[in-house]
Scaffold this motif. Sequence first.
Motif, mmCIF file in Angstrom:
data_model
loop_
_atom_site.group_PDB
_atom_site.id
_atom_site.type_symbol
_atom_site.label_atom_id
_atom_site.label_comp_id
_atom_site.label_asym_id
_atom_site.label_seq_id
_atom_site.Cartn_x
_atom_site.Cartn_y
_atom_site.Cartn_z
ATOM 1 N N LYS A 57 0.761 -1.331 -0.004
ATOM 2 C CA LYS A 57 -0.003 -0.059 0.097
ATOM 3 C C LYS A 57 0.749 1.202 0.104
ATOM 4 C CE LYS A 57 -3.376 2.645 2.786
ATOM 5 N NZ LYS A 57 -4.017 2.553 3.959
ATOM 6 N N ASP A 58 0.593 2.324 -0.739
ATOM 7 C CA ASP A 58 1.083 3.453 -0.758
ATOM 8 C C ASP A 58 0.577 4.401 0.499
ATOM 9 O OD1 ASP A 58 2.521 3.205 -3.323
ATOM 10 O OD2 ASP A 58 1.244 4.517 -4.335
ATOM 11 N N LEU A 59 1.793 4.946 0.983
ATOM 12 C CA LEU A 59 1.597 6.066 2.029
ATOM 13 C C LEU A 59 2.025 7.444 1.715
ATOM 14 C CD1 LEU A 59 2.879 3.766 5.172
ATOM 15 C CD2 LEU A 59 0.480 4.281 4.633
ATOM 16 N N PRO A 60 1.065 8.350 1.499
ATOM 17 C CA PRO A 60 1.554 9.450 1.033
ATOM 18 C C PRO A 60 1.753 10.323 2.386
ATOM 19 C CG PRO A 60 -0.958 9.233 0.656
ATOM 20 C CD PRO A 60 -0.312 7.874 0.920
ATOM 21 N N ALA A 61 2.232 11.846 2.082
ATOM 22 C CA ALA A 61 2.255 12.418 3.192
ATOM 23 C C ALA A 61 0.955 12.784 3.864
ATOM 24 C CB ALA A 61 2.820 13.853 2.576
ATOM 25 N N GLY A 62 0.592 12.728 5.141
ATOM 26 C CA GLY A 62 -0.469 12.744 6.093
ATOM 27 C C GLY A 62 -0.852 11.748 6.175
ATOM 28 N N GLU A 63 -0.621 10.575 5.755
ATOM 29 C CA GLU A 63 -1.479 9.245 5.902
ATOM 30 C C GLU A 63 -0.490 8.523 6.938
ATOM 31 O OE1 GLU A 63 -4.112 6.261 5.376
ATOM 32 O OE2 GLU A 63 -4.075 8.205 4.317
ATOM 33 N N CYS A 64 -1.344 7.778 7.741
ATOM 34 C CA CYS A 64 -0.651 6.722 8.817
ATOM 35 C C CYS A 64 -1.265 5.542 8.748
ATOM 36 C CB CYS A 64 -1.080 7.204 10.265
ATOM 37 S SG CYS A 64 -2.799 7.160 10.680
ATOM 38 N N MET A 65 -0.344 4.348 9.213
ATOM 39 C CA MET A 65 -0.922 3.149 9.146
ATOM 40 C C MET A 65 -0.355 2.510 10.633
ATOM 41 S SD MET A 65 -1.888 0.949 6.895
ATOM 42 C CE MET A 65 -1.953 -0.830 6.813
ATOM 43 N N ILE A 66 -1.284 1.508 10.844
ATOM 44 C CA ILE A 66 -1.132 0.741 12.213
ATOM 45 C C ILE A 66 -0.628 -0.652 12.139
ATOM 46 C CG2 ILE A 66 -3.424 0.404 13.146
ATOM 47 C CD1 ILE A 66 -2.454 1.335 15.802
ATOM 48 N N PHE A 67 0.176 -1.354 12.541
ATOM 49 C CA PHE A 67 0.266 -2.559 12.419
ATOM 50 C C PHE A 67 0.046 -3.270 13.781
ATOM 51 C CE2 PHE A 67 3.317 -0.222 9.626
ATOM 52 C CZ PHE A 67 2.898 -0.717 8.479
ATOM 53 N N ASN A 68 -0.662 -4.228 14.041
ATOM 54 C CA ASN A 68 -1.009 -4.898 15.166
ATOM 55 C C ASN A 68 0.121 -5.838 15.798
ATOM 56 O OD1 ASN A 68 -3.425 -4.004 16.536
ATOM 57 N ND2 ASN A 68 -4.220 -4.205 14.373
ATOM 58 N N SER A 69 0.045 -6.299 17.010
ATOM 59 C CA SER A 69 1.023 -7.377 17.396
ATOM 60 C C SER A 69 1.236 -8.533 16.257
ATOM 61 C CB SER A 69 0.507 -7.817 18.735
ATOM 62 O OG SER A 69 1.536 -8.734 19.145
ATOM 63 N N GLU A 70 2.507 -8.950 16.008
ATOM 64 C CA GLU A 70 2.794 -9.926 15.279
ATOM 65 C C GLU A 70 2.402 -9.430 13.740
ATOM 66 O OE1 GLU A 70 4.413 -12.642 16.424
ATOM 67 O OE2 GLU A 70 4.527 -11.749 18.346
ATOM 68 N N ASP A 71 1.676 -8.598 13.329
ATOM 69 C CA ASP A 71 1.835 -8.380 12.041
ATOM 70 C C ASP A 71 3.166 -8.301 11.185
ATOM 71 O OD1 ASP A 71 -0.976 -8.074 12.187
ATOM 72 O OD2 ASP A 71 -1.408 -5.782 11.939
ATOM 73 N N VAL A 72 3.249 -8.871 9.993
ATOM 74 C CA VAL A 72 4.620 -8.778 9.487
ATOM 75 C C VAL A 72 4.189 -7.520 8.564
ATOM 76 C CG1 VAL A 72 5.747 -10.118 7.532
ATOM 77 C CG2 VAL A 72 4.658 -11.645 9.278
ATOM 78 N N HIS A 73 5.332 -6.874 8.608
ATOM 79 C CA HIS A 73 5.280 -5.472 7.845
ATOM 80 C C HIS A 73 6.566 -4.965 7.387
ATOM 81 C CE1 HIS A 73 5.713 -4.546 12.233
ATOM 82 N NE2 HIS A 73 6.326 -3.416 11.677
ATOM 83 N N LEU A 74 6.504 -3.829 6.525
ATOM 84 C CA LEU A 74 7.845 -3.333 6.079
ATOM 85 C C LEU A 74 7.103 -1.909 5.810
ATOM 86 C CD1 LEU A 74 10.392 -2.813 4.299
ATOM 87 C CD2 LEU A 74 9.285 -4.019 2.863
ATOM 88 N N VAL A 75 8.014 -0.840 6.195
ATOM 89 C CA VAL A 75 7.743 0.457 5.608
ATOM 90 C C VAL A 75 9.012 0.893 5.049
ATOM 91 C CG1 VAL A 75 7.016 2.965 6.443
ATOM 92 C CG2 VAL A 75 5.982 0.617 7.678
ATOM 93 N N ARG A 76 8.854 1.739 4.070
ATOM 94 C CA ARG A 76 9.975 2.220 3.154
ATOM 95 C C ARG A 76 9.502 3.436 2.331
ATOM 96 N NH1 ARG A 76 10.944 -3.112 -0.511
ATOM 97 N NH2 ARG A 76 9.258 -2.849 -1.842
ATOM 98 N N PRO A 77 10.567 4.212 1.932
ATOM 99 C CA PRO A 77 10.074 5.206 0.627
ATOM 100 C C PRO A 77 9.791 4.301 -0.488
ATOM 101 C CG PRO A 77 12.113 5.757 1.533
ATOM 102 C CD PRO A 77 11.947 4.353 2.159
ATOM 103 N N LYS A 78 8.705 4.758 -1.530
ATOM 104 C CA LYS A 78 8.358 4.207 -2.611
ATOM 105 C C LYS A 78 9.642 4.624 -3.513
ATOM 106 C CE LYS A 78 4.727 3.972 -5.591
ATOM 107 N NZ LYS A 78 4.093 2.306 -5.367
ATOM 108 N N MET A 79 9.798 3.700 -4.493
ATOM 109 C CA MET A 79 11.172 3.708 -5.170
ATOM 110 C C MET A 79 10.978 5.051 -6.001
ATOM 111 S SD MET A 79 13.895 2.131 -6.188
ATOM 112 C CE MET A 79 13.742 0.393 -6.091
ATOM 113 N N GLY A 80 12.097 5.829 -6.096
ATOM 114 C CA GLY A 80 12.198 6.934 -6.688
ATOM 115 C C GLY A 80 12.056 8.140 -5.774
#
Length: 279
Positions: A57-80
């Motif tokens: 999922k894309d995360l633009p400026a002003g957007e938030c995301m929550i990951f619950n316990s044991e959720d497998v996740h990764l957050v990074r800048p979109k390529m470019g």
Amino acid sequence: MNYKYEIVNYDKNVPAKILYCDLSSDTHKTELHWHREPEIVYVLEGLGECSHNGEMKDLPAGECMIFNSEDVHLVRPKMGYRANMIIIQLSFEYMRMFCKTIDSVIFDLHERPEHKDQICEILRQIANIDIDHDEYGVLKQISGVNLLYYTLLKYCTSLKRSANSFIIPKRDFSYAKTAIAYINENFKQEIPLNEISSVVNLSPSYFSKYFKSVTQVSFSEYLANLRLENALQDMLTKNSTVTAAAVENGFANVKSFITQCKKVYGYTPAQYKKHLLNR
């Protein structure tokens, strides 16, 4: 691509772990991970992306995301792109003082858009606190974190699991966690498909389909990305040669290292190192 369990340690003064990240996709993170503590991410500037239990999922400026316990996740800048983010890892022990059943709580922001806006504003305010130049700034930080806890617990709990009940997740990550823990320990050696599938007691053909369905990447690509990340790190931090970095991180030969690097970054390993050092 490294897929691992993490232990979160907290600051003794603030009841959460707060991370400020200003990242460029030039160092394209591939590490999937999970931990016991919930984590919330807010993008201040730029464009980020996240992998959440196998869904991108894309995360633009002003957007938030929550990951619950044991959720497998990764957050990074979109390529470019670059992404300036604040990441807050919440404390179960702290929340338990106010919510005795916190271990069975699931946070959900999607069904409560008005409260999600509140959460985003709280995160923005926390990010703007200048604790380096305000001797009492940590008090504002503590206040903001407590307001975050209050809003999440008061308005954003979507499901409480009793000891007798369970939730079937969208995707079963149990086999993937076992497999990737094994890959993480052994990526410097050859890992045939037959070997990794036997680790989780699945047939090779079924394991291949399962692995790609939950990680969105094939087993071979996953392993190549992990080797690539570690080989490039060796070149940057240990000044390893291209040949040494390839051999010491499990690539069959230098050519396969160069091919994977060009596939991911569009550079040879030597060009990539020069690009980063000249930024």
